[in-house]
Design a protein around this motif. Structure first.
Motif: not given
Length: 563
Positions: A6-8, A13-16, A20-25, A30-35
């Motif tokens: 889980h993202i801590e 820049a990563y969010a942009e 996303y907004e930073r707080d959303n992630l 991380w699996e939600t970011l991949y196919r």
């Protein structure tokens, strides 16, 4: 990301990049970011590669609006199992890729240690170190990543620079400190640390960068200079000698308290005056020429005479050296009062003159009448037979022996003493042949070579041999052997009473009826002239033993049992 994936933390820049907004992630896996079809490859290929050190390449991500984006992707793990993921837009041409490569290589090849830390993660862990940092500290990269920099601190790390670092980090400010750090092998070094915050385009802090440089040699040199300066200042202030510092024109720049007290002036009265005003023995023209030609750091010694405030003078021995003091050409003069030394020197000259007169009297005025009386006694023996002739001959012989001993004593320690390597075995046999030994026996148990004046060494052994025969009897056995630092002469006679140890070397002291009392005094004088030491001891089987040490100054008279 934590061990559970889980993202801590992530920066803006990563969010942009992913829309996303930073707080959303935060808190998202991380699996939600991949196919779905890419996840197995990440588990099977990317993550194992990251655990082995680092994985870098391009990956397809799902953005918030469900569109796909290909990004440059780097994965690495910290010691605590956290996963660090960095994203960037893919390079669009070779020049951009070359630029990134040059930057990374420049950091790795920088002559100072460089680290990057993540201020958003717990305890601000290190996320990058260059090769110089590992060389400097002795730690491997995998031993460092994920740790706070404080692991370099130790017992002798002072709190003040540490507090200064901590405050700067909390305030997001740059700072520079020097502090004691410890390498992986436990050795200490002085670390010059500079840290600064790095901000993104929005003004948010992304990283702290730290530059570390080993300044141990510089700090050691500074400490040595401080210590040396303190010693010199103490010497200048408390020296028993007068010290004056003047420039190339002789103008006094500083003096110590001893100079002021000895000459009867205050320091302010001396400073600014020319040193030649007080040195009455110096010639101004010669002094100026001497100062001009004197090389730097080349001490010179000479004598002079300083005039006090009351008009009296004091003879001095001057030690002068030219130095570069903080870029200024200076002359440091240490003046030692030698008035008492000169008195002693004059006293010694007068004593030597009296000794020369005494030697002349003994050698000529006393020896000649003795020789005349001995000659007449020989004629008298031819003309008549008298019971008194033997007593007269004994008295004349004693007078002759006493005269020879006095002359020997006067010559021992003469400045013309010539030292050379002498074989003890050779000189012992020579001396034994010149002494009336009767039925005595000599045992030589040494082949040692000593550096000595040959004639005086003969006097030493001859007098020790005579002393043994006179006090231990005609059948005495005299042994000469080695000690750890010299040699000994011992006999098997009755020995020397303890009560006589303190007097036995005094001139005129004797317990023999026909002794002169100068034999052992001559021995002691020879020892003193050579800067040796002599000790009276006693053999375990009885008998006297004289031990001569070649490595001690003075004459030591002690009693001890020698096995």
């Amino acid at each position: 990301m934590g061990e559970d994936g889980h993202i801590e933390y992530l920066n803006s820049a990563y969010a942009e990049l992913l829309g996303y907004e930073r707080d959303n992630l935060i808190g998202t896996h991380w699996e939600t970011l991949y196919r779905d079809e890419d996840i197995d490859e990440i588990y099977d290929v990317l993550l194992p590669a990251a655990r082995d050190g680092r994985w870098h390449g391009q990956t397809s991500f799902i953005r918030k609006d469900r569109t796909m984006i290909d990004l440059e992707h780097t994965l690495s793990y910290t010691n605590d199992g956290s996963l660090i993921c960095t994203l960037s837009n893919p390079t669009i041409d070779e020049s951009a890729e070359t630029q990134l490569s040059v930057r990374e290589r420049a950091m790795n090849e920088a002559p100072v240690g460089i680290i990057l830390t993540n201020p958003h993660a717990e305890d601000n862990p290190i996320i990058y170190v260059n090769d110089k940092f590992t060389d400097l500290t002795g730690y491997e990269k995998d031993e460092v990543l994920g740790r706070n920099c404080r692991f370099l601190q130790g017992e002798q790390t002072r709190e003040e620079p540490v507090d200064k670092l901590r405050t700067a980090v909390e305030n997001r400010e740059p700072v520079t400190v020097e502090l004691r750090n410890y390498r992986a092998d436990g050795t200490k070094f002085w670390n010059h640390v500079r840290i600064a915050p790095l901000f993104d385009d929005n003004g948010d802090i992304e990283y702290f960068v730290g530059f570390q440089n080993d300044v141990t040699k510089k700090k050691t040199h500074e400490e040595q200079l401080r210590s040396q300066t303190a010693r010199l200042e103490a010497l200048f202030k408390h020296s028993p000698d007068m010290i004056a510092i003047h420039d190339a024109n002789g103008i006094i720049c500083d003096v110590n308290q001893r100079m002021s007290t000895k000459l009867g002036y205050t320091a302010d009265e001396l400073i600014g005056k020319n040193v030649l005003e007080f040195d009455t023995a110096a010639d101004p023209d010669r002094a100026q020429s001497f100062w001009k030609d004197l090389p730097t750091n080349t001490p010179q010694r000479f004598e002079g005479e300083l005039e006090r405030n009351d008009g009296t003078t004091v003879p001095v021995e001057i030690h002068l050296i030219r130095l570069d003091l903080d870029g200024k050409d200076r002359f440091v003069a240490m003046d030692r009062d030698i008035a008492e030394q000169n008195k002693q020197k004059q006293k010694l000259v007068e004593q030597n003159e009296r000794l020369e007169r005494f030697t002349s009297i003994v050698s000529h005025d006393l020896r000649n009448p003795i020789q005349l009386a001995q000659g007449r006694l020989g004629l008298l023996q031819e003309e008549c037979d008298s019971a008194h002739i033997a007593d007269i001959e004994l008295a004349l012989n004693r007078m002759n022996t006493l005269t020879e001993d006095l002359l020997t004593l006067a010559r021992v320690g003469d400045d013309a003493m010539e030292v050379e390597e002498v074989s003890l075995d050779e000189i012992l046999q020579e001396c034994w042949g010149t002494v009336v030994t009767k039925d005595a026996t000599l045992a030589i148990k040494t082949d040692r070579m000593v550096v000595a004046d040959r004639d005086q060494l003969k006097q030493l052994f001859e007098n020790l041999f005579r002393n043994a025969i006179e006090h231990a009897g005609e059948n005495v056995t005299v042994t000469v052997g080695e000690t750890a630092d010299g040699f000994y002469v011992e006999d098997d006679g009755p020995g020397i009473p303890d009560s006589e140890y303190d007097e036995i070397f005094e001139a005129g002291y004797t317990t023999a009826e026909d002794g002169t009392g100068f034999g052992l005094n001559i021995v002691s004088s020879v020892v003193d002239a050579h800067d040796w030491a002599i000790a009276i001891t006693e053999r375990s089987e009885g008998g006297a033993r004289f031990e001569i040490s070649l490595y001690k100054n003075g004459c030591e008279r002690v009693s001890s049992s020698v096995e």
